[in-house]
Design an enzyme around this catalytic site. Structure first.
Site, PDB file in Angstrom:
ATOM      1  N   LYS A   1      -5.729   5.602 -54.613  1.00 20.59           N
ATOM      2  CA  LYS A   1      -4.612   5.322 -55.343  1.00 20.59           C
ATOM      3  C   LYS A   1      -3.505   6.413 -55.239  1.00 20.59           C
ATOM      4  O   LYS A   1      -3.936   7.733 -55.642  1.00 20.59           O
ATOM      5  CB  LYS A   1      -4.805   5.000 -56.457  1.00 20.59           C
ATOM      6  CG  LYS A   1      -3.546   4.479 -57.546  1.00 20.59           C
ATOM      7  CD  LYS A   1      -4.055   3.849 -58.757  1.00 20.59           C
ATOM      8  CE  LYS A   1      -2.879   3.418 -59.643  1.00 20.59           C
ATOM      9  NZ  LYS A   1      -3.452   3.193 -61.142  1.00 20.59           N
TER      10      LYS A   1
ATOM     11  N   SER B   1      -1.654  -0.773 -62.496  1.00 15.41           N
ATOM     12  CA  SER B   1      -0.846  -0.049 -61.424  1.00 15.41           C
ATOM     13  C   SER B   1      -1.663   0.054 -60.122  1.00 15.41           C
ATOM     14  O   SER B   1      -1.211   0.936 -59.155  1.00 15.41           O
ATOM     15  CB  SER B   1      -0.466   1.322 -61.816  1.00 15.41           C
ATOM     16  OG  SER B   1      -1.578   1.987 -62.536  1.00 15.41           O
TER      17      SER B   1
ATOM     18  N   SER C   1      -4.757  -0.998 -65.877  1.00 17.24           N
ATOM     19  CA  SER C   1      -4.586  -0.713 -64.393  1.00 17.24           C
ATOM     20  C   SER C   1      -5.576  -0.716 -63.430  1.00 17.24           C
ATOM     21  O   SER C   1      -5.490  -1.082 -62.082  1.00 17.24           O
ATOM     22  CB  SER C   1      -3.639   0.580 -64.334  1.00 17.24           C
ATOM     23  OG  SER C   1      -2.461   0.500 -64.809  1.00 17.24           O
TER      24      SER C   1
END
Length: 482
Positions: A80, A158, A182
């Protein structure tokens, strides 16, 4: 290679299965990595999940005798693009200014070090909202990430890029992080397993600290992947501020273990927002499944969850101060003072609000969060083993529904609230929580969350495995799939 598995077969493997194939000699690390690259190139045009590609270097490492002989030797991994830094690689955190500056990390984060030691081969980085501040992955810098179950809808945030990549079959597991939901929110929206480990379970260094709200792990398809990858990465580093106690390690041995009859409470409503009927129904069906499995299930939950106005204020104080610190860090990366033009309107608004927070209010917020954490722990100590809730109060939103605007800079934060209402309390308490793909709404996945006492990932993995055996969610893949 004789009896070579097809790309479709490999796309259906989890990380443990793929590592076993490589170990047996059914395919080489190079072939495993190349198959993932092929799937990314074929699928990502529809999804916008992978924003930085490092394919040539990945293939070179996969072919190298220097590839570590860890438990996941040769298995591809995506990072990520937020906090999981890799030296020499782009790290933009969804920020246009860092993208324009072609900013590159100078360090490997501790989590990335553990991935490399385990033998994972990093093939690129995934899309994320700016600084991970909202529950959708639609940054101005990189554009919206789209849900492989329906590309008109979002993937959550996220860790939305990670979830889209795994749900579409690009690879079996991908790095994710969770500061308010997230990991769990994108897992719920994309039909995946998303475990948020306990505070201090994985090292957040050298840039982040373990006693904050955020923790890292992966999104994946299977309980054994979540458990085995945690075994490989939850190894403390010198100087870690919090180290969670081990219960039942190795966790991969908990996958498939009978945990006995547990006392489980469930909560299908929220005092803060309405809960969509499909999300509430998934929770009630899961409670019924758990009862059929021999657990004692009752409509009960921690009383502290009904009185969380002060917690919401305290969480907002931390979020605002965190935004200020993030912009200070951004200034150091850019080598100049950050201006309003460098970030999205919601980020700037949040940081401006954070600058107005006094030291006394910040200290008061820490006290409120501590009081909440202790109150929540009392419920588990009173005899309950698990809590079951919806992961999100609403199904996946259409693209554009959760984005901020110049006229309404907090639109994204306000509209993210129903997606984090069940997840964010457990970032405050530091408890482990997992989203499991146990529901749907108009063809889109919705998740159910299980929460255990601090340090008890073992119970989540054991019970999650029981539900996995019943629901067989890995048999059902997204329409956009390798």
């Amino acid at each position: 290679m004789s009896n070579s598995p097809t790309n479709d077969e490999l796309a259906g493997e989890d990380a443990v299965g793929l590592a076993d194939r490589i170990r047996r000699g059914d395919l080489s690390p190079v072939e495993a990595v190349q198959a993932t690259i092929d799937r990314i190139e074929r699928l990502d045009g529809d999804l916008n999940a992978v924003i930085h590609k490092q394919f040539e270097d990945a293939l070179e490492l996969a072919a190298s005798p220097d590839l570590p002989d860890g438990p996941f030797r040769g298995v591809p991994m995506l990072l990520k693009d937020l906090w999981a830094e890799e030296a020499g690689r782009p790290h933009h955190a969804g920020i246009q200014a860092l993208k324009d500056a072609d900013h590159r990390s100078t360090i490997d984060s501790n989590m990335v070090t553990r991935y490399k030691e385990a033998g994972f081969v990093i093939v690129g980085r995934t899309n994320t909202p700016e600084l991970g501040l909202v529950a959708t992955t639609e940054s101005l810098a990189y554009g919206p990430c789209r849900n492989p179950w329906n590309t008109g809808h979002g993937t959550g945030g996220s860790s939305g890029g990670a979830a889209a990549a795994v749900a579409s079959g690009m690879l079996p597991a991908a790095n994710a992080s969770d500061g308010g939901g997230s990991i769990r929110i994108p897992a719920a929206m994309c039909g995946l397993v998303g475990l948020k480990p306990s505070r201090g379970r994985v090292s957040m260094g050298p840039v982040k600290e373990e006693w904050g709200l955020s923790v890292q792990h992966v999104v994946c398809h299977t309980m054994r992947d979540s458990a085995a990858i945690l075994d490989a990465t939850a190894i403390p580093f010198l100087g870690d501020g919090v180290v969670a106690p081990d219960h039942g390690r190795p966790w991969v041995d908990q996958a498939g273990r009978d945990p006995g009859s547990l006392r489980i409470g469930f909560m299908d409503h929220s005092p803060r927002t309405e809960v969509h009927p499909d999300c509430a129904d998934a929770t009630r069906r899961t409670a019924a499944m758990l009862e059929d499995l021999g657990h004692h299930v009752e409509g009960a939950h921690p009383p502290a969850l009904e009185q969380i106005d002060e917690l919401g204020w305290a969480f907002g104080v931390n979020w605002g101060v965190g935004a200020v610190l993030s912009l200070e860090h951004l200034g150091g990366q850019l080598g100049r003072e950050v201006t309003e033009a460098d970030v999205e309107p919601g980020t700037w608004f949040l940081a401006e609000r954070g600058r107005d927070i006094s030291a006394i209010d910040y200290a008061r917020a820490q006290g409120a969060m501590s009081t909440f954490r202790r109150s929540m722990a009392e419920w588990w100590e009173s005899g309950f083993d698990l809590l079951v809730t919806p992961t999100t109060a609403l199904p996946p939103p259409p693209i554009g529904e959760l984005t901020p605007t110049d006229d309404d800079p907090v639109r994204g934060s306000k509209r993210s609230m129903p997606y984090a209402t069940f997840t964010s309390p457990f970032n405050t308490t530091g408890q482990p929580a997992i989203s499991l793909p146990l529901g749907s709404s108009d063809g889109l996945p919705v998740g159910v969350q299980l929460v255990a006492a601090y340090g008890r990932e073992d119970l989540l993995i054991a019970v999650g495995s029981q539900l996995e055996a019943e629901a067989r969610w890995s048999d059902h893949r997204a329409p956009i799939h390798a």
